[in-house]
Write a protein that holds these residues in place. Structure first.
Motif, PDB file in Angstrom:
ATOM      1  N   LEU A  41       0.828  -1.208   0.000  1.00 33.87           N
ATOM      2  CA  LEU A  41       0.000   0.000   0.000  1.00 33.87           C
ATOM      3  C   LEU A  41       0.862   1.256   0.000  1.00 33.87           C
ATOM      4  O   LEU A  41       0.584   2.222  -0.732  1.00 33.87           O
ATOM      5  N   LEU A  42       1.914   1.257   0.792  1.00 35.03           N
ATOM      6  CA  LEU A  42       2.824   2.397   0.838  1.00 35.03           C
ATOM      7  C   LEU A  42       3.486   2.608  -0.521  1.00 35.03           C
ATOM      8  O   LEU A  42       3.596   3.746  -1.012  1.00 35.03           O
ATOM      9  N   ALA A  43       3.907   1.497  -1.150  1.00 34.89           N
ATOM     10  CA  ALA A  43       4.523   1.601  -2.473  1.00 34.89           C
ATOM     11  C   ALA A  43       3.533   2.145  -3.491  1.00 34.89           C
ATOM     12  O   ALA A  43       3.888   2.953  -4.366  1.00 34.89           O
ATOM     13  N   GLY A  44       2.257   1.728  -3.404  1.00 33.54           N
ATOM     14  CA  GLY A  44       1.242   2.212  -4.330  1.00 33.54           C
ATOM     15  C   GLY A  44       0.984   3.700  -4.170  1.00 33.54           C
ATOM     16  O   GLY A  44       0.848   4.434  -5.165  1.00 33.54           O
ATOM     17  N   VAL A  45       0.914   4.165  -2.926  1.00 36.19           N
ATOM     18  CA  VAL A  45       0.732   5.605  -2.684  1.00 36.19           C
ATOM     19  C   VAL A  45       1.915   6.388  -3.251  1.00 36.19           C
ATOM     20  O   VAL A  45       1.747   7.416  -3.928  1.00 36.19           O
ATOM     21  N   TRP A  46       3.119   5.889  -2.980  1.00 35.70           N
ATOM     22  CA  TRP A  46       4.323   6.569  -3.468  1.00 35.70           C
ATOM     23  C   TRP A  46       4.375   6.567  -4.994  1.00 35.70           C
ATOM     24  O   TRP A  46       4.761   7.543  -5.618  1.00 35.70           O
ATOM     25  N   ALA A  47       3.948   5.456  -5.613  1.00 38.24           N
ATOM     26  CA  ALA A  47       3.941   5.362  -7.073  1.00 38.24           C
ATOM     27  C   ALA A  47       2.954   6.352  -7.677  1.00 38.24           C
ATOM     28  O   ALA A  47       3.252   7.015  -8.676  1.00 38.24           O
ATOM     29  N   GLY A  48       1.757   6.448  -7.080  1.00 39.08           N
ATOM     30  CA  GLY A  48       0.780   7.416  -7.573  1.00 39.08           C
ATOM     31  C   GLY A  48       1.281   8.837  -7.446  1.00 39.08           C
ATOM     32  O   GLY A  48       1.090   9.666  -8.340  1.00 39.08           O
TER      33      GLY A  48
END
Length: 292
Positions: free
Chosen positions: A26-33
């Motif tokens: 989830l953290l990686a997804g937020v950072w990617a967005g």
């Protein structure tokens, strides 16, 4: 109410990740967005995290591309106003980008997974080079745009006319623009990482329009390539998609895209690029280790 709780419990039991792994994804997804909204290349954040969590590389690439569509659409909506004046040019580019995306997705689906295992490290290196040299690429793009504007103004003055802003929808676009857009679509359909940076470099240099307009066209084309690839995956490789990954990345990247549009521009691009490069190197080491 109890039935609902039972359904939720049964669904949670199918989750292939532990709690800390879910949090990391989830953290990686937020950072990617967030990164996709500002500098691009968010896949170089999520892909290495997924591979490190034990997701097979091809499954990680497919599921990640599908999950990032929500963030792509958020970005496209955010840039809709910058598309004014380049609508017809965008419509001409869409078929080249979409056909390229179909071919790239077909290559990913039909080539042996071992081919992707060897190709992915090389493509990550290419993606990282685009990220590292992005500031120089942007400087080149700006210089190119200034030269185009000056050339158009000089031609107008030579005809005794008052210089007017360049109309990209009426100006003839170079053939190289369409050919390179097609190749970028193939790249994006096969390997999602850094296709936005690659496409912006192409559009920035060859599209006869402002840098903001080029960026808006890039956002739309990247979203379309990812959608085309996702449809191909659903139709022909449904069993290779990890739907938990799709869900986690979709939710978190949408939040990240929203945050990027609101507050992300306050963050240092150097810090963002550093994170991309570090995680890209992690993915590279991980994939090479699998080959060895």
């Amino acid at each position: 109410m109890q039935n609902v709780l039972d359904v939720v419990a049964d669904l949670a039991a199918t989750l292939p990740f532990e709690g800390w792994q879910v949090g990391l994804i989830l953290l990686a997804g937020v950072w990617a967005g967030l990164i996709n909204t500002i500098v691009g290349s968010g896949t170089l954040v999520t892909f290495p995290v997924l591979v490190t969590m034990g997701v097979p590389p091809v499954t990680a690439s497919m599921s990640n591309a599908m999950g990032l569509i929500a963030g792509n659409l958020t970005g496209a909506w955010h840039y809709r106003h910058e598309l004014k004046g380049v609508e017809r040019t965008l419509l001409k580019l869409i078929p080249f980008s979409v056909v390229g995306g179909v071919i790239g997705a077909a290559l990913l689906l039909h080539l042996p997974e071992t081919v992707f295992g060897y190709a992915a490290p090389a493509l990550i290196v290419v993606a990282l080079l685009f990220v590292i040299f992005q500031p120089r690429l942007q400087a080149l793009v700006r210089r190119r745009k200034d030269e185009q504007a000056e050339a158009a103004a000089a031609a107008a003055r030579a005809r005794g006319e008052t210089p007017r802003p360049l109309d990209p929808d009426r100006a003839p676009q170079p053939v190289s623009l369409y050919a390179l857009t097609f190749l970028a679509g193939v790249y994006g359909g096969y390997f999602v990482a850094a296709q936005g940076v690659l496409l912006l470099g192409i559009l920035g240099v060859f599209l006869l329009a402002s840098l903001q307009a080029a960026n808006a066209v890039k956002v739309v084309l990247v979203a379309l390539v990812n959608i085309v690839a996702a449809v191909s995956y659903v139709l022909f490789a449904l069993d290779r998609i990890n739907w938990w990954v799709v869900l986690l990345i979709a939710v978190s990247s949408t939040v990240g895209s929203w945050a990027g549009a609101k507050i992300g521009r306050r963050l240092s691009p150097v810090v963002l690029r550093t994170v991309i490069v570090v995680l890209g190197v992690v993915a590279l080491v991980n994939l090479v280790a699998r080959l060895v």
